[in-house]
Structure formats: C-alpha cells, structure tokens
Design a protein around this motif. Structure first.
Motif, PDB file in Angstrom:
ATOM      1  N   CYS A  49      10.109   1.838  11.775  1.00 53.16           N
ATOM      2  CA  CYS A  49      10.738   1.167  12.917  1.00 53.16           C
ATOM      3  C   CYS A  49      10.590   2.017  14.175  1.00 53.16           C
ATOM      4  O   CYS A  49      11.321   1.852  15.144  1.00 53.16           O
ATOM      5  N   HIS A  50       9.616   2.902  14.160  1.00 50.32           N
ATOM      6  CA  HIS A  50       9.349   3.803  15.278  1.00 50.32           C
ATOM      7  C   HIS A  50       9.049   3.007  16.539  1.00 50.32           C
ATOM      8  O   HIS A  50       8.298   2.039  16.523  1.00 50.32           O
ATOM      9  N   VAL A  51       9.667   3.409  17.653  1.00 52.86           N
ATOM     10  CA  VAL A  51       9.397   2.806  18.953  1.00 52.86           C
ATOM     11  C   VAL A  51       9.353   3.902  20.013  1.00 52.86           C
ATOM     12  O   VAL A  51       9.823   5.020  19.794  1.00 52.86           O
ATOM     13  N   TYR A  52       8.797   3.527  21.159  1.00 51.87           N
ATOM     14  CA  TYR A  52       8.836   4.374  22.343  1.00 51.87           C
ATOM     15  C   TYR A  52       9.816   3.737  23.316  1.00 51.87           C
ATOM     16  O   TYR A  52       9.630   2.600  23.742  1.00 51.87           O
ATOM     17  N   VAL A  53      10.864   4.460  23.660  1.00 47.25           N
ATOM     18  CA  VAL A  53      11.877   3.958  24.584  1.00 47.25           C
ATOM     19  C   VAL A  53      11.337   4.100  26.006  1.00 47.25           C
ATOM     20  O   VAL A  53      10.814   5.153  26.379  1.00 47.25           O
ATOM     21  N   ASP A  54      11.474   3.044  26.797  1.00 44.67           N
ATOM     22  CA  ASP A  54      11.071   3.090  28.195  1.00 44.67           C
ATOM     23  C   ASP A  54      11.826   4.221  28.892  1.00 44.67           C
ATOM     24  O   ASP A  54      13.021   4.403  28.674  1.00 44.67           O
ATOM     25  N   GLU A  55      11.106   4.977  29.711  1.00 50.08           N
ATOM     26  CA  GLU A  55      11.698   6.160  30.346  1.00 50.08           C
ATOM     27  C   GLU A  55      12.962   5.852  31.140  1.00 50.08           C
ATOM     28  O   GLU A  55      13.847   6.694  31.247  1.00 50.08           O
ATOM     29  N   GLU A  56      13.080   4.660  31.665  1.00 53.38           N
ATOM     30  CA  GLU A  56      14.269   4.266  32.425  1.00 53.38           C
ATOM     31  C   GLU A  56      15.529   4.294  31.553  1.00 53.38           C
ATOM     32  O   GLU A  56      16.633   4.464  32.048  1.00 53.38           O
ATOM     33  N   PHE A  57      15.346   4.166  30.239  1.00 55.16           N
ATOM     34  CA  PHE A  57      16.486   4.066  29.325  1.00 55.16           C
ATOM     35  C   PHE A  57      16.698   5.307  28.463  1.00 55.16           C
ATOM     36  O   PHE A  57      17.651   5.341  27.682  1.00 55.16           O
ATOM     37  N   THR A  58      15.857   6.321  28.563  1.00 55.23           N
ATOM     38  CA  THR A  58      15.961   7.448  27.636  1.00 55.23           C
ATOM     39  C   THR A  58      17.298   8.175  27.718  1.00 55.23           C
ATOM     40  O   THR A  58      17.847   8.573  26.691  1.00 55.23           O
ATOM     41  N   VAL A  59      17.834   8.342  28.912  1.00 53.73           N
ATOM     42  CA  VAL A  59      19.122   9.031  29.041  1.00 53.73           C
ATOM     43  C   VAL A  59      20.235   8.185  28.429  1.00 53.73           C
ATOM     44  O   VAL A  59      21.082   8.703  27.704  1.00 53.73           O
ATOM     45  N   ARG A  60      20.226   6.870  28.670  1.00 53.25           N
ATOM     46  CA  ARG A  60      21.268   5.989  28.126  1.00 53.25           C
ATOM     47  C   ARG A  60      21.180   5.897  26.604  1.00 53.25           C
ATOM     48  O   ARG A  60      22.195   5.834  25.930  1.00 53.25           O
ATOM     49  N   VAL A  61      19.969   5.876  26.068  1.00 56.61           N
ATOM     50  CA  VAL A  61      19.793   5.800  24.611  1.00 56.61           C
ATOM     51  C   VAL A  61      20.171   7.127  23.965  1.00 56.61           C
ATOM     52  O   VAL A  61      20.751   7.166  22.895  1.00 56.61           O
ATOM     53  N   GLY A  62      19.839   8.216  24.631  1.00 59.54           N
ATOM     54  CA  GLY A  62      20.151   9.542  24.118  1.00 59.54           C
ATOM     55  C   GLY A  62      19.053  10.065  23.193  1.00 59.54           C
ATOM     56  O   GLY A  62      18.144   9.337  22.808  1.00 59.54           O
ATOM     57  N   PRO A  63      19.154  11.335  22.830  1.00 56.69           N
ATOM     58  CA  PRO A  63      18.148  11.945  21.971  1.00 56.69           C
ATOM     59  C   PRO A  63      18.381  11.616  20.496  1.00 56.69           C
ATOM     60  O   PRO A  63      19.483  11.205  20.121  1.00 56.69           O
ATOM     61  N   PRO A  64      17.363  11.806  19.675  1.00 54.84           N
ATOM     62  CA  PRO A  64      17.557  11.602  18.232  1.00 54.84           C
ATOM     63  C   PRO A  64      18.463  12.675  17.648  1.00 54.84           C
ATOM     64  O   PRO A  64      18.489  13.811  18.132  1.00 54.84           O
ATOM     65  N   GLY A  65      19.192  12.308  16.601  1.00 50.11           N
ATOM     66  CA  GLY A  65      19.973  13.290  15.861  1.00 50.11           C
ATOM     67  C   GLY A  65      19.047  14.134  14.989  1.00 50.11           C
ATOM     68  O   GLY A  65      17.832  13.895  14.933  1.00 50.11           O
ATOM     69  N   ASP A  66      19.591  15.106  14.295  1.00 52.44           N
ATOM     70  CA  ASP A  66      18.787  16.037  13.500  1.00 52.44           C
ATOM     71  C   ASP A  66      17.963  15.340  12.416  1.00 52.44           C
ATOM     72  O   ASP A  66      16.779  15.617  12.271  1.00 52.44           O
ATOM     73  N   LEU A  67      18.581  14.445  11.642  1.00 49.35           N
ATOM     74  CA  LEU A  67      17.859  13.764  10.572  1.00 49.35           C
ATOM     75  C   LEU A  67      16.785  12.833  11.136  1.00 49.35           C
ATOM     76  O   LEU A  67      15.663  12.786  10.636  1.00 49.35           O
TER      77      LEU A  67
END
Length: 107
Positions: A49-67
């Motif tokens: 289910c890998h996707v690339y988040v649009d750069e406009e939304f990366t801060v709102r989506v947040g970073p991936p967790g450790d797992l």
C-alpha cells in the motif's frame, strides 16, 4: 467528508470521499483504486500500500513510525522522502484534499 486523490503512474487521478478515521489504504481498496493492494490488510507487513504523499501534505500527515519506517526500508524498492504506507494514514478533516501517488509497482 474528507476527500483523497490517488494519482496513478500514468498521471490519471481518482478522487474519493473518505470516511474520517478510515485509512487511505482501506479507502482505496474499498473503491477499487488501481496500484494499492493492501495485501496484509493494514498490518504493516507487506508494503503493498506504499504511496508518495504530496509535499503539500507531508507535515500534516507526519513522518512514519519506527515499524512503518522499517517496513518501508525492507519492502520498497523506490523509497522517497515522502514515502508512506497508506494503511498508516488515517483520514481526517485536517487531511481533506490529500493527494497521494502510487509507485510504478508494489512489492
């Protein structure tokens, strides 16, 4: 109802009304969006289910967790700074208009 737009490798776009609280992956699978498989059902064990988040939304989506980060490292051949597992992105009003692109191929 928040909307999410899926951008296919050919540039075609599919915009769907998502249910707040549902994942970007489950929204895609339920609506037959090509390019998102969700083979493990959202357990972070397959990376299909890998996707690339649009750069406009990366801060709102947040970073991936450790797992999620480890799963992306091991399971994705074209990882980018905006790579996320769509099973780990929960739709909300704050993410209304979210745009994610699918990779050329899933693992």
């Amino acid at each position: 109802m928040p909307k999410v737009t899926y951008v296919a490798i050919d540039g075609s776009r599919t915009t769907i009304d998502a249910v707040a609280g549902d994942s970007v992956m489950s929204t895609a699978v339920r609506n037959g969006v090509p390019g998102i498989v969700g083979e493990c059902g959202g357990n972070m064990s397959c990376a299909t289910c890998h996707v690339y988040v649009d750069e406009e939304f990366t801060v709102r989506v947040g970073p991936p967790g450790d797992l999620e980060d480890a799963t992306l490292d091991l399971g994705v051949s074209d990882r980018r700074a905006t790579s996320r597992l769509s099973c780990q992105i929960s739709m909300s009003e704050e993410l209304d208009g979210l745009i994610v692109a699918t990779p050329e191929e899933q693992p």
